[in-house]
Design a protein around this motif. Structure first.
Motif, short mmCIF file in Angstrom:
data_model
loop_
_atom_site.label_atom_id
_atom_site.label_comp_id
_atom_site.label_asym_id
_atom_site.label_seq_id
_atom_site.Cartn_x
_atom_site.Cartn_y
_atom_site.Cartn_z
N ASP A 199 -6.73 8.84 1.70
CA ASP A 199 -6.34 8.27 2.76
C ASP A 199 -5.31 7.16 2.29
O ASP A 199 -5.93 5.94 1.80
N LYS A 215 -3.78 5.39 3.51
CA LYS A 215 -3.50 3.24 4.38
C LYS A 215 -4.66 2.59 3.65
O LYS A 215 -4.78 1.86 3.58
N ASN A 216 -5.29 3.82 2.84
CA ASN A 216 -6.50 2.83 2.06
C ASN A 216 -6.84 2.59 0.92
O ASN A 216 -6.19 3.62 0.02
N ARG A 217 -6.15 1.41 0.45
CA ARG A 217 -5.46 0.07 -0.40
C ARG A 217 -6.80 0.64 -1.39
O ARG A 217 -6.46 0.65 -2.48
N ASN A 218 -8.09 0.12 -1.79
CA ASN A 218 -8.85 0.35 -1.76
C ASN A 218 -8.86 1.58 -3.05
O ASN A 218 -8.85 1.42 -3.87
N ARG A 219 -9.05 2.43 -2.17
CA ARG A 219 -9.09 3.78 -2.18
C ARG A 219 -8.16 4.19 -3.37
O ARG A 219 -8.31 4.63 -4.38
N TRP A 259 -15.51 8.20 9.18
CA TRP A 259 -15.85 8.58 7.51
C TRP A 259 -17.65 9.08 8.01
O TRP A 259 -18.15 10.26 6.90
N PHE A 272 -11.21 -0.76 12.97
CA PHE A 272 -11.89 -0.16 12.01
C PHE A 272 -13.24 0.65 11.68
O PHE A 272 -14.30 1.59 11.29
N ARG A 297 -12.27 3.90 12.36
CA ARG A 297 -12.66 4.95 11.06
C ARG A 297 -13.92 4.74 10.52
O ARG A 297 -14.33 5.77 9.44
N GLN A 298 -14.71 4.08 10.60
CA GLN A 298 -15.76 4.35 9.80
C GLN A 298 -16.54 5.54 10.54
O GLN A 298 -17.49 5.37 10.11
N THR A 306 0.97 -1.49 0.60
CA THR A 306 0.07 0.21 -0.45
C THR A 306 0.70 1.49 -0.06
O THR A 306 0.78 2.26 -0.80
#
Length: 296
Positions: A149, A151-155, A266, A259, A262-263, A132
């Motif tokens: 972010d 650290k947000n691999r998908n994003r 968001w 997590f 973090r939710q 990442t």
């Protein structure tokens, strides 16, 4: 006027699914699940998938619509969610969008405009080989002002893929529905206790065995590692990366709590969410908000 959509969103172990069923039953509605793991067949305990008994006869959509190892994107979710919501509306029912995958919810409520360009699977496979931090470094090299972010691999991967595919424009959103958003969570100490209790219950029900069945049935380790915390940590345990069960469970519990935090970060960004007091009478609160919304 845009058709109306009731949205129920919030953190892990907050009680979203149960509240959604209660409200949908009262209003003769149907539920569209907004969960990135519940779309897959066989991912039941680890995803917290609602059981037929818990549905209480309320129709649910976008559960078990893909097979393990399938590629399922936010674009796929948005397309299927639009189809399900529009079908519910055509039949004169009230749609409820319920879930904790923030991007999935936002893709529908905000009306993200996404390209129909087919993904470059070779490029995606290359990105998957990178850690990442390296992905984020590449993104900054081509888009120094990227607002994501690190650290947000998908994003990060999604932004790189869009740039690679030439779909790097910022089209304005096109929301299709008039939404009221209800938020579900608890104070941190209570939420942490609920997370611990839910994790232990799922383990007792056979969550580790579920992951073993998925692997034995052909689900790849790579697929399982992308699914989220429960599947990722248990897969590491079963493949020998985290051989000690108690250590794996302890690390998993900590990761789920992080997590959930973090939710909340968001969801708190969305000023339109009306947060319910779960220690009082959330159903009555929600009904009051929904009744006013439907009359407006």
């Amino acid at each position: 006027m845009k058709p109306k959509l009731i949205v129920i969103e919030g953190t892990n172990a907050s009680g979203k699914s149960g509240l959604g069923v209660e409200l949908a039953a009262r209003y003769g509605g149907e539920i569209v699940s907004a969960d990135s793991r519940q779309v897959f067949r066989g991912l039941d305990l680890g995803s917290g998938k609602i059981t037929p008994e818990e549905m209480r006869g309320v129709p649910h959509h976008l559960i078990d619509v893909a097979e393990p190892n399938d590629f399922f994107s936010m674009h796929d979710f948005q397309r299927l969610a639009y189809e399900a919501i529009d079908d519910i509306l055509v039949r004169g029912k009230l749609p409820f969008l319920v879930g904790g995958t923030g991007l999935y919810v936002a893709s529908v409520t905000e009306g993200y405009v996404m390209s129909d360009t087919a993904p470059d699977l070779e490029y995606r496979a290359y990105l998957e080989t990178l850690e990442t931090p390296k992905l984020y470094e590449i993104l900054l090299s081509v888009r120094p002002d990227a607002d994501v972010d690190p650290k947000n691999r998908n994003r990060v991967m999604r932004m790189l893929e869009k740039i690679h595919d030439g779909d790097d424009h910022s089209a304005p959103n096109e929301p299709r529905y008039d939404c009221v958003k209800l938020g579900v969570t608890w104070d941190r100490p209570v939420l942490r206790a609920r997370i611990d209790e839910r994790l232990q219950r799922r383990l007792d029900q056979g969550m580790i065995e579920e992951v073993q069945r998925l692997l034995d049935g052909g689900a790849s380790v790579e697929f399982m590692m992308k699914l989220g915390l429960e599947y990722r940590f248990i897969t590491r345990h079963l493949t020998g990366d985290l051989p000690d069960r108690d250590e794996m469970v302890s690390l998993l519990g900590t990761a789920i709590k992080q997590f959930a935090k973090r939710q909340m970060i968001w969801f708190r960004r969305d000023r339109e969410i009306q947060w319910l007091d779960m220690t009082a009478d959330p159903v009555a609160q929600a009904c009051g908000i929904i009744d006013s919304f439907l009359k407006s």
